[in-house]
Design a protein around this motif. Structure first.
Motif, PDB file in Angstrom:
ATOM      1  N   UNK B  76     -12.075   3.342   3.614  1.00 17.85           N
ATOM      2  CA  UNK B  76     -12.599   2.444   2.574  1.00 17.85           C
ATOM      3  C   UNK B  76     -14.102   2.579   2.350  1.00 17.85           C
ATOM      4  N   UNK B  77     -14.689   3.589   2.964  1.00 20.43           N
ATOM      5  CA  UNK B  77     -16.120   3.834   2.736  1.00 20.43           C
ATOM      6  C   UNK B  77     -17.017   2.728   3.240  1.00 20.43           C
ATOM      7  N   UNK B  78     -16.639   2.119   4.368  1.00 18.61           N
ATOM      8  CA  UNK B  78     -17.430   1.002   4.913  1.00 18.61           C
ATOM      9  C   UNK B  78     -18.239   1.495   6.119  1.00 18.61           C
ATOM     10  N   UNK B  79     -19.524   1.124   6.118  1.00 19.37           N
ATOM     11  CA  UNK B  79     -20.387   1.543   7.231  1.00 19.37           C
ATOM     12  C   UNK B  79     -20.071   0.745   8.495  1.00 19.37           C
ATOM     13  N   UNK B  80     -20.349   1.366   9.639  1.00 20.74           N
ATOM     14  CA  UNK B  80     -20.081   0.724  10.924  1.00 20.74           C
ATOM     15  C   UNK B  80     -21.309   0.879  11.832  1.00 20.74           C
ATOM     16  N   UNK B  81     -21.716  -0.220  12.450  1.00 24.19           N
ATOM     17  CA  UNK B  81     -22.796  -0.184  13.441  1.00 24.19           C
ATOM     18  C   UNK B  81     -22.192  -0.537  14.803  1.00 24.19           C
ATOM     19  N   UNK B  82     -22.163   0.405  15.739  1.00 24.94           N
ATOM     20  CA  UNK B  82     -21.643   0.081  17.070  1.00 24.94           C
ATOM     21  C   UNK B  82     -22.668  -0.688  17.892  1.00 24.94           C
ATOM     22  N   UNK B  83     -22.183  -1.507  18.806  1.00 28.38           N
ATOM     23  CA  UNK B  83     -23.091  -2.319  19.629  1.00 28.38           C
ATOM     24  C   UNK B  83     -22.489  -2.516  21.013  1.00 28.38           C
ATOM     25  N   UNK B  84     -23.341  -2.382  22.020  1.00 29.09           N
ATOM     26  CA  UNK B  84     -22.917  -2.668  23.392  1.00 29.09           C
ATOM     27  C   UNK B  84     -23.360  -4.064  23.763  1.00 29.09           C
ATOM     28  N   UNK B  85     -24.337  -4.156  24.669  1.00 29.33           N
ATOM     29  CA  UNK B  85     -24.840  -5.474  25.062  1.00 29.33           C
ATOM     30  C   UNK B  85     -25.994  -5.929  24.180  1.00 29.33           C
ATOM     31  N   UNK B  86     -26.432  -5.063  23.278  1.00 26.72           N
ATOM     32  CA  UNK B  86     -27.523  -5.451  22.373  1.00 26.72           C
ATOM     33  C   UNK B  86     -28.877  -5.485  23.039  1.00 26.72           C
ATOM     34  N   UNK B  87     -29.086  -4.632  24.052  1.00 27.46           N
ATOM     35  CA  UNK B  87     -30.397  -4.624  24.721  1.00 27.46           C
ATOM     36  C   UNK B  87     -31.296  -3.488  24.235  1.00 27.46           C
ATOM     37  N   UNK B 186     -13.494   8.964  11.805  1.00 28.03           N
ATOM     38  CA  UNK B 186     -12.202   9.110  11.130  1.00 28.03           C
ATOM     39  C   UNK B 186     -11.084   8.364  11.852  1.00 28.03           C
ATOM     40  N   UNK B 187     -11.381   7.856  13.058  1.00 29.33           N
ATOM     41  CA  UNK B 187     -10.366   7.176  13.845  1.00 29.33           C
ATOM     42  C   UNK B 187      -9.730   8.089  14.889  1.00 29.33           C
ATOM     43  N   UNK B 188     -10.066   9.364  14.829  1.00 33.26           N
ATOM     44  CA  UNK B 188      -9.475  10.303  15.776  1.00 33.26           C
ATOM     45  C   UNK B 188      -9.990  10.032  17.193  1.00 33.26           C
ATOM     46  N   UNK B 189      -9.066  10.042  18.153  1.00 29.43           N
ATOM     47  CA  UNK B 189      -9.431   9.776  19.554  1.00 29.43           C
ATOM     48  C   UNK B 189      -9.473  11.112  20.304  1.00 29.43           C
ATOM     49  N   UNK B 190     -10.605  11.389  20.954  1.00 34.12           N
ATOM     50  CA  UNK B 190     -10.775  12.648  21.685  1.00 34.12           C
ATOM     51  C   UNK B 190     -11.149  12.362  23.130  1.00 34.12           C
ATOM     52  N   UNK B 191     -10.772  13.280  24.007  1.00 33.44           N
ATOM     53  CA  UNK B 191     -11.252  13.216  25.393  1.00 33.44           C
ATOM     54  C   UNK B 191     -12.192  14.378  25.643  1.00 33.44           C
ATOM     55  N   UNK B 192     -13.393  14.053  26.070  1.00 33.69           N
ATOM     56  CA  UNK B 192     -14.415  15.067  26.335  1.00 33.69           C
ATOM     57  C   UNK B 192     -14.690  15.060  27.841  1.00 33.69           C
ATOM     58  N   UNK B 193     -14.630  16.224  28.481  1.00 35.67           N
ATOM     59  CA  UNK B 193     -14.953  16.304  29.911  1.00 35.67           C
ATOM     60  C   UNK B 193     -13.990  15.497  30.756  1.00 35.67           C
ATOM     61  N   UNK B 194     -14.405  15.148  31.946  1.00 37.68           N
ATOM     62  CA  UNK B 194     -13.548  14.386  32.854  1.00 37.68           C
ATOM     63  C   UNK B 194     -14.185  14.312  34.226  1.00 37.68           C
ATOM     64  N   UNK B 215     -22.725   9.359  16.339  1.00 38.58           N
ATOM     65  CA  UNK B 215     -21.727  10.433  16.338  1.00 38.58           C
ATOM     66  C   UNK B 215     -20.314   9.942  16.594  1.00 38.58           C
ATOM     67  N   UNK B 216     -20.167   8.905  17.357  1.00 34.85           N
ATOM     68  CA  UNK B 216     -18.828   8.407  17.661  1.00 34.85           C
ATOM     69  C   UNK B 216     -18.937   7.147  18.499  1.00 34.85           C
ATOM     70  N   UNK B 217     -17.790   6.547  18.787  1.00 38.58           N
ATOM     71  CA  UNK B 217     -17.764   5.331  19.591  1.00 38.58           C
ATOM     72  C   UNK B 217     -17.074   5.655  20.920  1.00 38.58           C
ATOM     73  N   UNK B 218     -17.798   5.439  21.998  1.00 35.96           N
ATOM     74  CA  UNK B 218     -17.272   5.751  23.326  1.00 35.96           C
ATOM     75  C   UNK B 218     -16.442   4.569  23.821  1.00 35.96           C
ATOM     76  N   UNK B 463     -21.042   7.422   7.724  1.00 36.24           N
ATOM     77  CA  UNK B 463     -20.770   5.981   7.760  1.00 36.24           C
ATOM     78  C   UNK B 463     -21.173   5.322   9.078  1.00 36.24           C
ATOM     79  N   UNK B 464     -21.418   6.136  10.111  1.00 37.72           N
ATOM     80  CA  UNK B 464     -21.658   5.557  11.426  1.00 37.72           C
ATOM     81  C   UNK B 464     -23.157   5.368  11.684  1.00 37.72           C
TER      82      UNK B 464
END
Lengths: 427, 497
Positions: B76-87, B186-194, B215-218, B463-464
């Motif tokens: 829907x072309x909506x921007x997203x701002x991720x947030x952790x604890x806000x520090x 895009x909603x795609x879930x990836x696993x990086x490293x381990x 770049x993405x949401x962890x 958008x991110x």
């Protein structure tokens, strides 16, 4: 075209883009046989970019052009009693190249770290900054010259280990570290791989600051000894670096090695304490100084599988897995293939020389690795084998697609080292 | 001058009620916050000078919900701002009027502690300190220790590549994180490293770390944990001149000693801290170093002697060595309370964060003194001296007209000075919105273009977290052109928001 500076690299890449002519980026070519054959017949030789731009021992940094010979740079920093803490391996031992250890750019591009990786990190952790030319033909810089830097994306991390597929590095700034005043190695004898893995796990979980944890089963030591004899006969042995590990073969037992580094009093204290903590695994011998250093060089360079040694004709895999899984994984792999394995990084890095097979055991190896969360690179193999087997570990679909978009964001026309990382039908 | 942000999308704002309803269908119950009063705590992060209520706050609890929220916003072309604890101190989580604020605070479960592989697998909302606390019983800890570690989340640490006093010896977040679960825009879930020391292929974890939520949401993190050293002791060393303290830092490193931590405070900071926590700091010195050595007790004893000798050689006038854990804690108490302590001597302060080569410390300090006179504003200096990371605290009074603008101009000049001295704009707080417009001072247009191209590989629609880090937005298509010809611009005159 004669490459004299970064502007020349930029011009060369731009000309290649215009002519749609892919380029193989080459320093000394010491790692040319790693990866898939590149889909190009044009070489961008950066070996003339070989100056040390700036070395500030008190700042613990060195800035060098990417084509600088690694041996020269190591000698220079050694003169100030400093080193690259990640212990870059000398691939010449394993691959059989005779041209020295290659260039600094090659070292970063390959990102192959040695035993101290478990404590000090890898090449990626020591690359502070870089100047490079992208596949757009644009010079850009990444990072800086200070250790603490979060300004913008950390592009250096991508360049390290990218095998020249993202950009042509022209100059890099690396962190150097003071050399330890002294080192000693504890040796435990006769442990099977799984028990040795447990001993290494215990050592790395102790407070004694272990900076190397490796295990060589007896067959690998024997191979090292045979290789040494063969090498000596051919007049190829390269000083004391060849033979330290072979020397351990004489007892007919596997050797588990644990390295302690620091100031002398501390190393002695920790060695005693660690030996006591590991008493249930056997009585530890202590090897000191130069002999210890030679052992770790042999581990770093995978001397038992040297190209001119007894197993020189076998393909060699570099396997990275969760460290506590290494022993069981390697033991089963050796048993089921008739191959040989040595362990570094406390079990987190396995070097496996496997007897020839049509796919170098790739399918079985990677299926087993999927179960524990690891990956394997076919580091040594002839060109025919590299044409049929994925040298670098195939990634999950989504990650592979992202990685390809990342590559395109640096090099949309795939001008740089085309085909080296991913096997295609044409390579 | 107010920070400009990307223009709001009126079409999105017009659909706000429908968007809120759609998000409620994805995250039920109290996971969607839309009333102005309830969104109030989210209108800024720790850079409180800037405030902006978000369009709506979403607090998902599962990776699948994160994925669905992002996919919905992507579609829907909506921007997203991720947030952790806000520090964040650089405005990294500052909301946008037309964006969904995606809070990860409900991801606060430690999923696995694996002592054999020396890793912890955790959700991103867990605080930095909680990880160390969870493994302390076995003698382990998580090394990066930002001052806000009691409150800041590990997900936020990854976004900002956080450091702390121990990062000189033990590295920053990027040196201590092995893998993650990442949700793309895009909603795609990836696993990086381990749980492995290195991952296959390009070092994607390395680029995600410090990417400031662009770049993405962890949604899951694997960090390595270390066994605690046998012992740690600290020296408290005072100098009559700041330059002597700088020289002492250089000589310690030059002698091959890498302390566990090496911090420096100047006179105003010392006095403020002493008045606040009574750490018994000497008040007759111009600079104070706290040097911590850790390792085996024999090693620490020996290194303390060597450091003490170096300090004396540099003209130290006081040198105290901690004889107990309580005393070591006291040495640190003042340093750790330096920021709130300075808050007591000035109505407001601006905390800067630049890095310089260690050797340039005296020049940087003298420049800061000159600028302090130029702007007529006081400054207290707190440094991570071991790695050249400066935190000048610019003292001002927001109630005095024009003083905040002056403080900001002063801060910008300090950061530019860091770059001139061979350093960088930010050592640990991030670029965010705070230093965004200074980026062209450090990077050329080609440098910034390359970074933004990388952004496009992760988030092609931009958008991110738009408006952060980069002083101008680019469409990915225009960045994708291959410029075969054409000269480089000498200095980019980039259009600003």
């Amino acid at each position: 075209m004669q490459i004299r500076d970064a502007a020349d690299v930029e011009a060369a890449v731009r000309a290649a883009i215009a002519g749609e002519q892919p380029l193989e980026i080459r320093g000394h070519g010491s790692k040319q046989s790693i990866g898939h054959a590149m889909a190009t017949n044009a070489v961008l030789d950066v070996s003339a970019l070989n100056a040390v731009t700036c070395y500030e021992p008190n700042e613990l940094i060195i800035t060098v052009q990417a084509g600088a010979p690694l041996d020269d740079v190591l000698s220079l920093i050694d003169s100030k009693n400093q080193e690259f803490a990640f212990e870059p391996m000398d691939t010449a031992v394993l691959l059989g190249a005779r041209s020295g250890r290659g260039t600094v750019g090659g070292m970063i591009g390959a990102g192959l770290a040695g035993p101290r990786r478990i404590k000090a990190g890898g090449a990626r952790d020591h690359l502070l900054g870089a100047h490079a030319v992208s596949g757009f033909g644009d010079s850009f810089k990444a990072g800086g010259r200070v250790v603490k830097n979060v300004t913008g994306y950390d592009l250096c991390k991508l360049l390290a280990g990218s095998w020249g597929t993202l950009a042509v590095m022209t100059e890099v700034t690396l962190k150097v570290m003071p050399k330890a005043e002294t080192e000693r190695t504890l040796v435990l004898r006769g442990l099977d791989d799984v028990t040795a893995n447990r001993a290494m796990t215990a050592a790395l979980g102790s407070p004694y600051d272990v900076s190397g944890a490796a295990h060589a089963p007896h067959p690998a030591l024997r191979a090292a000894a045979q290789g040494l004899a063969q090498g000596l006969a051919q007049g190829l042995a390269q000083g004391s670096a060849r033979g330290a590990l072979a020397g351990l073969a004489s007892t007919g037992q596997a050797a588990t090695l644990l390295r302690l580094e620091g100031i002398a009093a501390s190393v002695s204290h920790r060695a005693t304490a660690l030996a006591a903590e590991l008493a249930s695994f056997g009585t530890a011998e202590l090897i000191g100084g130069a002999e210890s250093a030679a052992l770790w060089r042999d581990i770093r360079d995978v001397m038992p599988f040297a190209a001119d040694g007894a197993l020189g004709a076998w393909p060699v895999w570099r396997i990275v897995c969760p460290p506590a899984c290494g022993g069981a994984f390697g033991q089963a792999l050796a048993r089921d293939t008739g191959g040989e394995v040595i362990y570094d990084w406390g079990g987190g890095l396995l070097w496996a020389a496997l007897p020839p097979a049509t796919d170098a055991h790739a399918t079985m190896l990677r299926r087993r690795l999927a179960a524990i969360g690891g990956h394997a690179t076919l580091l040594r193999a002839d060109e025919g084998l590299r044409r049929t087997v994925d040298v670098f570990h195939p990634q999950a679909k989504g990650v592979a697609a992202l990685a390809e978009r990342v590559r395109q964001s640096f090099d949309p026309k795939s001008i740089l080292n085309r085909g080296r990382l991913v096997r295609t039908s044409i390579s | 001058m107010p920070i400009m942000m990307p223009a709001s999308d009126q079409l999105v704002l017009n659909r706000r009620d429908a968007i809120v309803a759609d998000l409620r269908a994805i995250v039920p119950g109290e996971g969607v916050i839309s009333s102005a009063a309830e969104m109030l705590p989210y209108e800024s992060d720790a850079l409180t000078a800037y405030r902006q209520p978000p369009m709506v706050v979403v607090l998902p609890e599962t990776t699948e919900q994160v994925s669905r929220v992002l996919k919905y916003c992507f579609d829907n072309g909506i921007k997203v701002v991720p947030r952790g604890s806000g520090t964040s101190l650089s405005g990294g989580a500052l909301p946008l009027e037309d964006a969904v604020l995606l809070g990860l605070s409900k991801f606060k479960r430690i999923r696995e502690i694996d002592f054999d592989n020396r890793v912890v697998v955790t959700e991103p909302g867990v605080t930095n300190l909680a990880i160390s606390q969870a493994v302390a019983h076995a003698g382990f800890y998580y090394a990066p220790d930002p001052s806000s570690q009691i409150a800041c989340s590990i997900g936020g640490n990854i976004a900002e590549n956080s450091g702390g006093v121990h990062c000189l010896k033990y590295g920053m977040t990027t040196n201590n994180v092995l893998g993650c679960e990442l949700v793309l825009m895009s909603g795609e879930i990836l696993r990086i490293g381990g749980k492995t020391a290195e991952s296959a292929g390009y070092d994607l974890m390395g680029i995600i770390t410090g990417s400031e939520g662009l770049l993405g949401v962890v949604t899951e993190v694997t960090v390595r944990i270390l066994r605690k050293p046998e012992t740690a002791r600290a020296l408290l060393v005072g100098f009559p001149q700041v330059e002597a303290a700088g020289e002492c830092v250089a000589r310690i490193i030059g002698a091959g000693i890498i302390p566990g931590g090496m911090e420096m405070m100047d006179k105003p900071a010392i006095h403020a801290a002493e008045a606040f926590v009574h750490a018994d700091y000497p008040l007759d010195v111009e600079a104070l170093l706290i040097i911590e050595l850790d390792g085996s007790s024999i090693e620490v004893d020996e290194l303390i002697k060597r450091v003490e000798a170096i300090a004396l050689g540099c003209g130290s006038t006081t040198c105290r060595i901690s004889g107990s854990e309580a005393e070591r804690d006291l040495f640190w108490a003042g340093r750790k309370a330096a920021f709130p302590a300075v808050g007591r001597i000035s109505p407001d302060y601006l905390c800067m964060d630049g890095t310089i080569p260690r050797g340039a410390l005296p020049r940087a300090l003298s420049r800061i003194r000159d600028l302090s006179e130029k702007y007529g504003l006081g400054v207290a200096n707190v440094f991570h001296a071991g790695d050249g990371n400066l935190h000048p605290l610019i003292l001002y009074d927001a109630n005095k007209p024009g003083e905040m603008d002056k403080a900001e101009a002063f801060g910008a000049e300090i950061l530019c000075c860091c770059v001139e001295l061979g350093g960088v704009l930010t050592g640990e707080h991030g670029v965010g919105i705070e230093k965004r417009d200074l980026m062209p001072y450090m990077f050329s247009e080609a440098d910034l273009n390359q970074q933004q191209r990388l952004k496009c590989a992760f988030d092609a629609r931009g958008l991110l977290n738009p408006g952060k880090v980069f002083p101008t937005l680019h469409r990915c298509a225009e960045l994708g052109r291959v410029h075969v010809h054409g000269g480089k611009l000498a200095f980019p005159d980039l259009p600003r928001f």
